[in-house]
Design a protein around this motif. Structure first.
Motif, PDB file in Angstrom:
ATOM      1  N   LEU A  48      10.682 -35.814 -14.267  1.00  0.00           N
ATOM      2  CA  LEU A  48       9.480 -35.818 -15.093  1.00  0.00           C
ATOM      3  C   LEU A  48       9.574 -36.867 -16.186  1.00  0.00           C
ATOM      4  O   LEU A  48       8.618 -37.627 -16.427  1.00  0.00           O
ATOM      5  CB  LEU A  48       9.274 -34.430 -15.698  1.00  0.00           C
ATOM      6  CG  LEU A  48       8.082 -34.290 -16.669  1.00  0.00           C
ATOM      7  CD1 LEU A  48       6.771 -34.592 -15.949  1.00  0.00           C
ATOM      8  CD2 LEU A  48       8.060 -32.907 -17.282  1.00  0.00           C
ATOM      9  N   LEU A  49      10.713 -36.931 -16.848  1.00  0.00           N
ATOM     10  CA  LEU A  49      10.912 -37.950 -17.884  1.00  0.00           C
ATOM     11  C   LEU A  49      10.878 -39.356 -17.289  1.00  0.00           C
ATOM     12  O   LEU A  49      10.372 -40.301 -17.907  1.00  0.00           O
ATOM     13  CB  LEU A  49      12.245 -37.715 -18.598  1.00  0.00           C
ATOM     14  CG  LEU A  49      12.369 -36.434 -19.418  1.00  0.00           C
ATOM     15  CD1 LEU A  49      13.754 -36.320 -20.022  1.00  0.00           C
ATOM     16  CD2 LEU A  49      11.309 -36.394 -20.520  1.00  0.00           C
ATOM     17  N   LEU A  50      11.411 -39.474 -16.076  1.00  0.00           N
ATOM     18  CA  LEU A  50      11.392 -40.773 -15.393  1.00  0.00           C
ATOM     19  C   LEU A  50       9.969 -41.189 -15.072  1.00  0.00           C
ATOM     20  O   LEU A  50       9.591 -42.355 -15.223  1.00  0.00           O
ATOM     21  CB  LEU A  50      12.231 -40.676 -14.118  1.00  0.00           C
ATOM     22  CG  LEU A  50      12.617 -41.990 -13.435  1.00  0.00           C
ATOM     23  CD1 LEU A  50      13.520 -42.819 -14.337  1.00  0.00           C
ATOM     24  CD2 LEU A  50      13.321 -41.703 -12.111  1.00  0.00           C
ATOM     25  N   ALA A  51       9.150 -40.221 -14.628  1.00  0.00           N
ATOM     26  CA  ALA A  51       7.749 -40.518 -14.316  1.00  0.00           C
ATOM     27  C   ALA A  51       6.971 -40.897 -15.564  1.00  0.00           C
ATOM     28  O   ALA A  51       6.018 -41.694 -15.499  1.00  0.00           O
ATOM     29  CB  ALA A  51       7.111 -39.305 -13.644  1.00  0.00           C
ATOM     30  N   LEU A  52       7.363 -40.324 -16.692  1.00  0.00           N
ATOM     31  CA  LEU A  52       6.700 -40.651 -17.966  1.00  0.00           C
ATOM     32  C   LEU A  52       7.266 -41.906 -18.610  1.00  0.00           C
ATOM     33  O   LEU A  52       6.883 -42.258 -19.743  1.00  0.00           O
ATOM     34  CB  LEU A  52       6.830 -39.470 -18.938  1.00  0.00           C
ATOM     35  CG  LEU A  52       6.146 -38.168 -18.511  1.00  0.00           C
ATOM     36  CD1 LEU A  52       6.474 -37.046 -19.483  1.00  0.00           C
ATOM     37  CD2 LEU A  52       4.632 -38.372 -18.405  1.00  0.00           C
ATOM     38  N   ASP A  53       8.166 -42.564 -17.909  1.00  0.00           N
ATOM     39  CA  ASP A  53       8.789 -43.810 -18.379  1.00  0.00           C
ATOM     40  C   ASP A  53       9.542 -43.605 -19.692  1.00  0.00           C
ATOM     41  O   ASP A  53       9.530 -44.475 -20.579  1.00  0.00           O
ATOM     42  CB  ASP A  53       7.726 -44.909 -18.541  1.00  0.00           C
ATOM     43  CG  ASP A  53       8.339 -46.311 -18.495  1.00  0.00           C
ATOM     44  OD1 ASP A  53       9.445 -46.431 -17.931  1.00  0.00           O
ATOM     45  OD2 ASP A  53       7.739 -47.255 -19.037  1.00  0.00           O
ATOM     46  N   LEU A  54      10.213 -42.465 -19.813  1.00  0.00           N
ATOM     47  CA  LEU A  54      10.987 -42.184 -21.025  1.00  0.00           C
ATOM     48  C   LEU A  54      12.482 -42.363 -20.806  1.00  0.00           C
ATOM     49  O   LEU A  54      13.277 -42.087 -21.711  1.00  0.00           O
ATOM     50  CB  LEU A  54      10.725 -40.736 -21.485  1.00  0.00           C
ATOM     51  CG  LEU A  54       9.269 -40.412 -21.872  1.00  0.00           C
ATOM     52  CD1 LEU A  54       9.143 -38.941 -22.217  1.00  0.00           C
ATOM     53  CD2 LEU A  54       8.833 -41.291 -23.053  1.00  0.00           C
ATOM     54  N   VAL A  55      12.845 -42.813 -19.605  1.00  0.00           N
ATOM     55  CA  VAL A  55      14.251 -43.000 -19.268  1.00  0.00           C
ATOM     56  C   VAL A  55      14.484 -44.453 -18.891  1.00  0.00           C
ATOM     57  O   VAL A  55      13.724 -45.033 -18.103  1.00  0.00           O
ATOM     58  CB  VAL A  55      14.655 -42.090 -18.092  1.00  0.00           C
ATOM     59  CG1 VAL A  55      16.104 -42.346 -17.694  1.00  0.00           C
ATOM     60  CG2 VAL A  55      14.464 -40.632 -18.458  1.00  0.00           C
ATOM     61  N   THR A  56      15.528 -45.037 -19.460  1.00  0.00           N
ATOM     62  CA  THR A  56      15.920 -46.407 -19.118  1.00  0.00           C
ATOM     63  C   THR A  56      17.233 -46.351 -18.341  1.00  0.00           C
ATOM     64  O   THR A  56      17.962 -45.355 -18.412  1.00  0.00           O
ATOM     65  CB  THR A  56      16.115 -47.250 -20.389  1.00  0.00           C
ATOM     66  OG1 THR A  56      17.198 -46.689 -21.154  1.00  0.00           O
ATOM     67  CG2 THR A  56      14.844 -47.253 -21.228  1.00  0.00           C
TER      68      THR A  56
END
Length: 297
Positions: A48-56
């Motif tokens: 979910l965080l990856l989909a929200l572009d909150l993970v690098t």
């Protein structure tokens, strides 16, 4: 047929109970199930965080580790509190945690044993996975620590890990309550089959089939030959059980010492009849914790 080491536990009712201690294999299987459940939860949040572009790419490992940590900490303690010493994995493996002193499990003991699990395995294990090849000394220390704490259950009788030793708990296999031949047939305990003791519905809501089986064993033992010392111990046990049952079911009338056997026999008859009636309607009351489990779920 029961395999594995057995242990005697004395609950507040005062009747010794025999339990089979949960071995390392079944506990490991339960742990793997729970790790898979918490891992799936952490993975879902990570995606979910990856989909929200909150993970690098630079923070992916740190965030995944943190999510797994914050999911498993409340999972173990909350589920064991809700299910009286069981997680999903323990339910699947048919084992549970009990207090070593025979009392009810406390929130403090369950929280302590599960926080210790972090110090015992998860944090050193996470450190091992995140260290690079150049950090040899921390890796060796973490590996030795994990090996030592995993060896603790091997060298104690109840297979208790460090968290269990500190919290005063250990894991057992769930007993299988099987009622023996019905003792409640009229005329088996008195010429008329009648008793002066009467139990109402609210008196019979507290116990399940497991406690009834335990009481049945105590009543059957009453008819066995005994020496003077053993007979006195049995009388003391009857008195303690009668008092505990009276307090538990809030039975107001006093029971004379000469009526202890009659009181427990009458209670057995009423309780068995009540449980069999409830079972006809699909309500299986396994043990005295059924009400707490139902309220929490």
């Amino acid at each position: 047929m029961a395999f594995g080491r057995t242990d005697e536990l004395i609950p507040p009712e005062g009747v010794p109970l025999q339990f089979r201690i949960a071995g390392l294999g079944v506990r490991t299987a339960a742990q793997i199930c729970d790790i898979m459940i918490t891992g799936v939860g952490a993975l879902a949040l990570f995606l979910l965080l990856l989909a929200l572009d909150l993970v690098t790419p630079e923070t992916a490992i740190a965030i995944a580790t943190m999510l797994f940590f914050f999911i498993r900490i409340p999972y173990y303690a909350a589920i064991e509190l809700m299910w009286n010493g069981q997680t999903v994995g323990k339910r699947l493996m048919k084992i549970k945690v009990v207090a070593a002193d025979g009392q009810s499990l406390t929130a403090q003991s369950l929280v302590v044993r599960n926080l210790m699990k972090e110090a015992e395995v998860f944090l050193p294990g996470t450190l091992l996975l995140t260290l690079d090849g150049a950090q040899t000394a921390p890796a060796i220390f973490s590996l030795l620590w994990v090996a030592c704490v995993l060896a603790v259950p091997v060298f104690n009788r109840r297979r208790r890990r460090l968290g269990d030793l500190i919290a005063g708990t250990y894991a057992i296999h769930l007993p299988k309550p099987v009622l023996l031949k019905d003792m409640s047939q009229p005329g088996q305990n008195s010429p008329t089959g009648q008793s002066r003791f009467t139990f109402l519905t609210h008196h019979l809501e507290h116990y399940g089939a497991f406690e009834l089986q335990t009481l049945e064993g105590l009543l059957r033992a009453s008819g066995m030959p005994k020496g003077p010392a053993q007979y006195q111990r049995h009388k003391d046990t009857l008195a303690a059980v009668v008092e505990q049952v009276r307090r538990k079911i809030e039975y107001a009338d006093r029971v004379r010492a000469t009526e202890h056997q009659a009181f427990l026999t009458a209670f057995y008859k009423a309780q068995r009849s009540y449980l069999e009636q409830r079972q006809l309607f699909g309500d299986r009351r396994t043990d005295k914790h059924h009400a707490t489990s139902a309220d929490k779920s």
